[in-house]
Design an enzyme around this catalytic site. Structure first.
Site, PDB file in Angstrom:
ATOM      1  N   CYS A   2     -15.144  70.282  16.007  1.00 60.48           N
ATOM      2  CA  CYS A   2     -15.576  71.473  15.060  1.00 60.48           C
ATOM      3  C   CYS A   2     -15.628  72.596  16.087  1.00 60.48           C
ATOM      4  CB  CYS A   2     -16.554  71.349  14.135  1.00 60.48           C
ATOM      5  SG  CYS A   2     -16.618  69.714  13.283  1.00 60.48           S
ATOM      6  N   ARG A  27      -9.634  73.297  16.315  1.00 60.31           N
ATOM      7  CA  ARG A  27     -10.901  72.546  16.620  1.00 60.31           C
ATOM      8  C   ARG A  27     -11.045  71.839  15.103  1.00 60.31           C
ATOM      9  NH1 ARG A  27     -13.208  72.745  21.480  1.00 60.31           N
ATOM     10  NH2 ARG A  27     -15.184  71.553  20.524  1.00 60.31           N
ATOM     11  N   TRP A  71     -13.973  69.845  11.168  1.00 65.57           N
ATOM     12  CA  TRP A  71     -13.205  68.900  11.258  1.00 65.57           C
ATOM     13  C   TRP A  71     -14.317  67.635  10.689  1.00 65.57           C
ATOM     14  CZ3 TRP A  71     -12.268  63.912  13.928  1.00 65.57           C
ATOM     15  CH2 TRP A  71     -11.231  63.517  13.786  1.00 65.57           C
ATOM     16  N   ASN A  97     -21.425  70.990  16.425  1.00 64.08           N
ATOM     17  CA  ASN A  97     -20.202  70.515  16.823  1.00 64.08           C
ATOM     18  C   ASN A  97     -20.790  69.123  17.601  1.00 64.08           C
ATOM     19  OD1 ASN A  97     -17.987  70.810  19.668  1.00 64.08           O
ATOM     20  ND2 ASN A  97     -17.783  69.655  17.730  1.00 64.08           N
ATOM     21  N   GLY A  98     -20.268  68.054  16.939  1.00 65.10           N
ATOM     22  CA  GLY A  98     -20.748  66.882  17.807  1.00 65.10           C
ATOM     23  C   GLY A  98     -21.051  65.609  16.425  1.00 65.10           C
ATOM     24  N   GLU A 465       6.440  60.902  24.733  1.00 72.29           N
ATOM     25  CA  GLU A 465       5.886  62.442  24.273  1.00 72.29           C
ATOM     26  C   GLU A 465       6.768  63.067  23.239  1.00 72.29           C
ATOM     27  OE1 GLU A 465       3.399  64.011  24.907  1.00 72.29           O
ATOM     28  OE2 GLU A 465       3.958  66.056  24.577  1.00 72.29           O
ATOM     29  N   LYS A 469       5.315  64.203  19.804  1.00 69.14           N
ATOM     30  CA  LYS A 469       5.475  65.471  19.092  1.00 69.14           C
ATOM     31  C   LYS A 469       5.832  65.496  17.783  1.00 69.14           C
ATOM     32  CE  LYS A 469       3.605  67.139  21.177  1.00 69.14           C
ATOM     33  NZ  LYS A 469       2.622  67.204  22.356  1.00 69.14           N
ATOM     34  N   GLU A 472       3.371  64.064  15.241  1.00 72.06           N
ATOM     35  CA  GLU A 472       2.154  64.795  14.801  1.00 72.06           C
ATOM     36  C   GLU A 472       2.307  66.331  14.145  1.00 72.06           C
ATOM     37  OE1 GLU A 472      -0.370  66.412  18.017  1.00 72.06           O
ATOM     38  OE2 GLU A 472       1.418  66.605  19.381  1.00 72.06           O
ATOM     39  N   HIS A 488      14.264  43.472  22.594  1.00 71.91           N
ATOM     40  CA  HIS A 488      13.063  42.108  22.460  1.00 71.91           C
ATOM     41  C   HIS A 488      12.480  42.427  21.146  1.00 71.91           C
ATOM     42  CE1 HIS A 488      14.019  41.186  26.478  1.00 71.91           C
ATOM     43  NE2 HIS A 488      14.017  42.318  26.832  1.00 71.91           N
ATOM     44  N   LYS A 587      -7.503  69.903  18.022  1.00 75.52           N
ATOM     45  CA  LYS A 587      -7.064  70.198  19.561  1.00 75.52           C
ATOM     46  C   LYS A 587      -7.959  69.338  20.430  1.00 75.52           C
ATOM     47  CE  LYS A 587      -4.515  72.650  22.408  1.00 75.52           C
ATOM     48  NZ  LYS A 587      -3.337  71.887  22.566  1.00 75.52           N
TER      49      LYS A 587
HETATM   50  O1  M6R Z   1      -7.325  68.053  25.896  1.00 79.46           O
HETATM   51  P1  M6R Z   1      -6.631  66.913  26.471  1.00 79.46           P
HETATM   52  O2  M6R Z   1      -5.343  67.156  26.987  1.00 79.46           O
HETATM   53  O3  M6R Z   1      -7.726  65.920  26.822  1.00 79.46           O
HETATM   54  O4  M6R Z   1      -6.264  66.219  24.866  1.00 79.46           O
HETATM   55  C1  M6R Z   1      -5.759  64.901  24.711  1.00 79.46           C
HETATM   56  C2  M6R Z   1      -4.991  64.624  23.354  1.00 79.46           C
HETATM   57  O5  M6R Z   1      -6.118  64.678  22.416  1.00 79.46           O
HETATM   58  C3  M6R Z   1      -3.926  65.659  23.343  1.00 79.46           C
HETATM   59  O6  M6R Z   1      -2.874  65.580  24.400  1.00 79.46           O
HETATM   60  C4  M6R Z   1      -3.241  65.259  21.749  1.00 79.46           C
HETATM   61  O7  M6R Z   1      -2.379  64.075  21.945  1.00 79.46           O
HETATM   62  C5  M6R Z   1      -2.327  66.602  21.908  1.00 79.46           C
HETATM   63  N1  M6R Z   1      -2.551  67.049  20.477  1.00 79.46           N
HETATM   64  C6  M6R Z   1      -0.965  66.018  21.653  1.00 79.46           C
HETATM   65  O8  M6R Z   1      -0.050  67.024  21.305  1.00 79.46           O
END
Ligand code: M6R
Length: 592
Positions: A2, A27, A71, A97-98, A465, A469, A472, A488, A587
């Site tokens: 959060c 967040r 969150w 937060n936590g 990747e 993208k 998500e 396979h 994030k």
């Molecule tokens: O802050 P970080 O790079 O450690 O975050 C890792 C992942 O949570 C982050 O890369 C996530 O997969 C992204 N939202 C992808 O776009």
């Protein structure tokens, strides 16, 4: 996972808190709320985004306040579960937060003692504990309550008729921004930038008492001196500046990110450097999560191909679960935020005198940077979109820089590659110029419910990747696959409704990628090929071709990923998705 904020100073707190919260929505944004203290404590919260809360809020007068954007982890995203939470008397307000891991036990005790709970959250035990220990001394009550908490937290507390802000952190991030006659606290730096340039990153276990006169930090009952860091991030980077979304703005910032990452690099790379990957290194472990994990996979190819060092790549969320930890002498942790719980826990488990930890992170002073023996800061600037783009680019550039400064690289290869490396920003700019063609291809993906991304060798991580993208931000199911693995199993899933994005770049894997595309076409799937501008033959096999500037194979990840970011962005846009705030995601993932 959060965002929390707090303000004390000469301004009205309400607009400052709301402004800071809007910068922390990456967040979490299930619900939000604020509390303001002007002798009398007033709170307001709802299960809405910050913009909607602004419209609902009455004016809460006062220049001391706290705020939260959530969150959900414990309890549904409802107005009742939103923060701030209060004690029974309404005189203590808390944002957190936590995760309080012993909250059930604490809650039972407190219920027995007659406290009344209104929410399903773990957080609500905190104001009730403070209430329990309060005997006229807010700081004492706060500190005693903290001793009862297990788990992770960044907490900010207000007491009615008390003109100070109390904060503490353990494992969750908390930054104190020091301004002229004002202090702003937040979970992350971008939230503060409009008000302050100087920040203190609180250490685990720190408690701070913040008044109009300044900040007093304590650790285990003793005053603690903490470094004040000057943040030179460009404030415009936390605004959309005319773009529809942060993501597309950040994708477009990548040529500048490359330029910034390379600033000072040329001319200095010949100098003797104390590099962790030079001295008789028998092996390297790289770890990260999500996009940062994919960057590690690219790093494996770079280091193995160019330097001949064996590299093991671990997903941090898996690695931290291991019973037995087997480490290489050097570990590289990649993390944009520097706060990803899985990465932090893995690095902490690996931290031993015989293991050197290098962290590549985008956030100065972040927790990961403080665990590390050596830190490289990426030059991406603040990344606001939940989906990573420019931070991934900055990570790739740092990995290349490490390889190019290693004495293990032979001079001829270094010189040949450095020429191209120098102009990567221009090459990426040219990819951005193909945006319209890429948007047309995105239309095909937007109409599909599933897609495959395939690549070989160094392009395999880029396929992962690209698929990540798309998933998500557009909510289209996507699989990134090693092209050679299709036969396979997954080939069984291919049909005319399943588009395949194929990374058909030149050099060693070209021939086998062409065979893969033919195999896919034989199953009727539409193929979108990412190909070199000099490739005239792929158009006769693939349905759509995105032509990309020519580079050496080793730089293909840099070029290809930009096209895949645009592809995902436009697919999500056609589908009307909330691109910067994908559902269920935040994030920084500060929980395991
Ligand atoms: O802050 P970080 O790079 O450690 O975050 C890792 C992942 O949570 C982050 O890369 C996530 O997969 C992204 N939202 C992808 O776009």
């Amino acid at each position: 996972m959060c965002g929390i904020v707090g303000y004390i100073g000469y301004r009205q707190a309400q607009p400052v808190l709301l402004n800071c919260l809007s910068k922390l929505e990456y967040r979490g944004y299930d619900s939000c709320g604020i509390a303001v203290n002007n002798g009398h404590l007033r709170g307001f919260k709802d299960a809405v985004r910050v913009e909607a809360l602004k419209a609902e809020l009455p004016s809460l007068e006062g220049s001391l306040g706290i705020g939260h954007t959530r969150w959900a982890t414990h309890g549904k995203p409802t107005a009742i579960n939103a923060h701030p939470h209060f004690d029974c008397t309404g005189k203590v307000a808390v944002v957190h937060n936590g995760i309080i891991s012993n909250f059930e036990e604490l809650r039972l005790h407190l219920l027995k003692e007659g406290h009344t709970f209104v929410s399903d959250t773990d957080t609500e035990v905190i104001p009730h504990l403070i209430e329990k220990y309060y005997q006229g001394d807010p700081i004492g009550a706060f500190q005693t309550a903290l001793t009862r908490l297990e788990g992770s937290f960044a907490i900010a507390v207000l007491f009615e008729k008390y003109d100070k802000l109390l904060v503490s952190r353990r494992e969750s991030p908390l930054v104190v921004g020091i301004g002229d006659n004002e202090t702003v606290i937040a979970s992350d730096v971008p939230a503060l930038l409009e008000y302050v340039d100087n920040v203190i990153y609180l250490e685990d276990g720190d408690t701070a008492v913040i008044s109009k006169d300044g900040v007093l930090i304590e650790q285990n009952g003793a005053a603690a001196d903490r470094t004040v860091h000057h943040v030179n991030w460009d404030r415009s980077k936390v605004e959309k500046n005319g773009y529809d979304h942060f993501l597309i703005k950040e994708i477009h910032e990548q040529p500048d990110v490359i330029k910034d990452s390379l600033s000072g690099f040329f001319g200095s790379q010949e100098e003797e450097k104390d590099s962790l990957i030079d001295s008789n290194l028998s092996g390297l472990t790289m770890l990260g999560c999500g996009t940062s994990y994919n960057a590690c996979l690219v790093g494996k190819y770079i280091f193995e191909e160019l330097l001949g060092i064996p590299v093991r790549v671990e997903s941090a969320s898996e690695f931290m679960q291991r019973g037995r930890i087997i480490s290489s002498p050097v570990v590289i942790g990649l993390t944009q935020s520097g706060e990803t719980a899985d990465v932090l826990l893995s690095l902490k488990r690996l931290k031993k005198p015989q293991v050197k930890i290098l962290v590549i992170t985008n956030v100065p002073g972040s927790t990961a940077s403080r665990i590390a023996d050596q830190v490289i800061y990426t030059a991406a600037g603040p990344e606001m979109s939940v989906a990573a783009s420019k931070s991934y680019m900055a990570q790739l550039i740092e990995l290349f820089k490490m390889a190019f400064t290693s004495k293990l690289l032979d001079t001829a290869t270094r010189e040949r590659l450095l020429k191209e490396f120098r102009s990567l920003n221009v090459i990426v700019q040219r990819v951005l110029e193909t945006e319209r063609e890429i948007a047309e291809c995105a239309n095909i993906l937007a109409r599909s419910s599933t897609a495959f991304y395939v690549g070989r060798g160094i392009n395999y991580p880029t396929a992962l990747e690209g698929a990540l993208k798309l998933k998500e931000i557009s909510y289209i199911h996507a699989e990134g696959y090693a092209a050679g693995e299709l036969k396979h199993g997954p080939l069984a899933l291919l049909d005319e409704k399943t588009p395949v994005v194929a990374l058909v770049t030149p050099e060693e894997v070209y021939g086998s990628m062409v065979s893969t595309v033919k195999e896919i076409k034989a199953r009727g799937s539409p193929v979108i090929a990412l190909a070199d501008e000099r490739d005239d033959s792929i158009a006769s096999i693939a349905d759509f071709v995105i032509k990309l500037p020519h580079t050496s194979g080793i730089f293909a990840p840099v070029v290809n990923v930009v096209a895949l970011q645009l592809l995902a962005y436009y697919a999500a846009k056609f589908r009307g998705c909330p691109i910067d705030f994908p559902r269920n995601l935040a994030k920084s993932v500060t929980v395991v």
